[in-house]
Design a protein around this motif. Structure first.
Motif, mmCIF file in Angstrom:
data_model
loop_
_atom_site.group_PDB
_atom_site.id
_atom_site.type_symbol
_atom_site.label_atom_id
_atom_site.label_comp_id
_atom_site.label_asym_id
_atom_site.label_seq_id
_atom_site.Cartn_x
_atom_site.Cartn_y
_atom_site.Cartn_z
ATOM 1 N N GLU A 45 0.842 -1.188 0.000
ATOM 2 C CA GLU A 45 0.000 0.000 0.000
ATOM 3 C C GLU A 45 0.879 1.241 0.000
ATOM 4 O O GLU A 45 1.950 1.271 0.615
ATOM 5 C CB GLU A 45 -0.946 0.010 1.197
ATOM 6 C CG GLU A 45 -1.983 1.115 1.070
ATOM 7 C CD GLU A 45 -3.331 0.752 1.647
ATOM 8 O OE1 GLU A 45 -3.474 -0.307 2.291
ATOM 9 O OE2 GLU A 45 -4.260 1.537 1.436
ATOM 10 N N ARG A 59 -7.493 4.098 -2.747
ATOM 11 C CA ARG A 59 -6.351 3.363 -2.213
ATOM 12 C C ARG A 59 -5.309 3.221 -3.307
ATOM 13 O O ARG A 59 -5.640 3.047 -4.478
ATOM 14 C CB ARG A 59 -6.780 1.991 -1.709
ATOM 15 C CG ARG A 59 -7.676 2.135 -0.483
ATOM 16 C CD ARG A 59 -8.022 0.843 0.142
ATOM 17 N NE ARG A 59 -6.867 0.256 0.829
ATOM 18 C CZ ARG A 59 -6.907 -0.944 1.405
ATOM 19 N NH1 ARG A 59 -8.006 -1.665 1.361
ATOM 20 N NH2 ARG A 59 -5.842 -1.425 2.019
ATOM 21 N N THR A 176 -7.625 -8.738 -0.185
ATOM 22 C CA THR A 176 -7.455 -7.361 0.293
ATOM 23 C C THR A 176 -8.361 -6.407 -0.455
ATOM 24 O O THR A 176 -9.095 -5.617 0.152
ATOM 25 C CB THR A 176 -5.980 -6.913 0.115
ATOM 26 O OG1 THR A 176 -5.159 -7.778 0.879
ATOM 27 C CG2 THR A 176 -5.779 -5.473 0.533
ATOM 28 N N TRP A 180 -12.162 -4.772 0.632
ATOM 29 C CA TRP A 180 -12.332 -3.318 0.644
ATOM 30 C C TRP A 180 -13.510 -2.902 -0.231
ATOM 31 O O TRP A 180 -14.309 -2.048 0.164
ATOM 32 C CB TRP A 180 -11.041 -2.636 0.175
ATOM 33 C CG TRP A 180 -11.183 -1.159 0.057
ATOM 34 C CD1 TRP A 180 -11.097 -0.242 1.076
ATOM 35 C CD2 TRP A 180 -11.444 -0.391 -1.133
ATOM 36 N NE1 TRP A 180 -11.303 1.040 0.580
ATOM 37 C CE2 TRP A 180 -11.518 0.951 -0.772
ATOM 38 C CE3 TRP A 180 -11.632 -0.754 -2.463
ATOM 39 C CZ2 TRP A 180 -11.756 1.963 -1.702
ATOM 40 C CZ3 TRP A 180 -11.875 0.245 -3.382
ATOM 41 C CH2 TRP A 180 -11.950 1.577 -2.997
ATOM 42 N N THR A 184 -16.762 -0.941 1.069
ATOM 43 C CA THR A 184 -16.996 0.384 0.485
ATOM 44 C C THR A 184 -18.336 0.458 -0.214
ATOM 45 O O THR A 184 -19.056 1.465 -0.088
ATOM 46 C CB THR A 184 -15.864 0.736 -0.513
ATOM 47 O OG1 THR A 184 -14.620 0.674 0.208
ATOM 48 C CG2 THR A 184 -16.039 2.111 -1.094
#
Length: 187
Positions: A45, A59, A176, A180, A184
């Protein structure tokens, strides 16, 4: 591993052949300069580098050249209520409309046609772009759940992102990212 590669290269040269690829970490570049698909990409990240706009921050992830053959930066964010609710991201026109093409730059050239993709249980499209005046390229990806879309932009430090496209889509299908996206989008 390097010793085996050296023996292969020497044997090939002694037999009058040519070296089919150059190996540098996970990087495989063919004689004609094409990039091979990475075998073991490692994503980390990173900070969101773009100014805040109406869609907010997303992200950011980076795969270093030693892990992907070239540096690849992926930027992902949701665009709630922005997708065609009837058909979703079903064609290149819709992909171009909702993708973060500004991340790629103004001087870009799209590949002739995008491809249908699946991320988690969502459908969408992916399309490769070259960037004029740059040694890089990009992949624009969008997928949706009803009217809500998730867009991803991969900036690739190589003029042809086609070999990296499957690696980026596999990353988007990782636990991952899918987790997310589910949180979201409220799935």
């Amino acid at each position: 591993m390097r010793r085996g590669l050296l023996i292969t290269i020497i044997a090939g040269l002694c037999l009058g052949g040519s070296i089919p690829f150059v190996y540098d970490g996970w990087r495989s570049v063919t004689d004609d300069g094409k990039l091979a698909t990475p075998h073991h990409p490692l994503w980390a990240e990173a900070e969101w580098p773009f100014p805040i706009d109406e869609w907010g921050k997303g992200r950011a992830f980076r795969c270093a050249a030693k892990d992907c053959g070239v540096e690849v930066n992926v930027y992902i964010r949701a665009k709630m209520g922005f997708c065609n609710c009837t058909t979703g991201v079903a064609d290149d026109e819709e992909l171009d409309r909702i993708a973060d093409l500004g991340f790629i730059g103004e001087r870009r050239l799209a590949s002739p046609a995008g491809t249908a993709i699946t991320v988690g249980r969502m459908k969408g499209r992916s399309r490769v772009y070259t960037t004029a005046g740059s040694r890089g390229s990009a992949v624009a990806i969008a997928f949706n759940d009803r009217c809500d879309a998730v867009v991803a932009t991969a900036l690739v430090a190589h003029p042809d992102a086609i070999a990296i496209e499957p690696t980026v889509i596999a990353f988007l299908n990782s636990e991952t990212v899918v987790h997310w996206v589910e949180i979201t989008l409220g799935l």
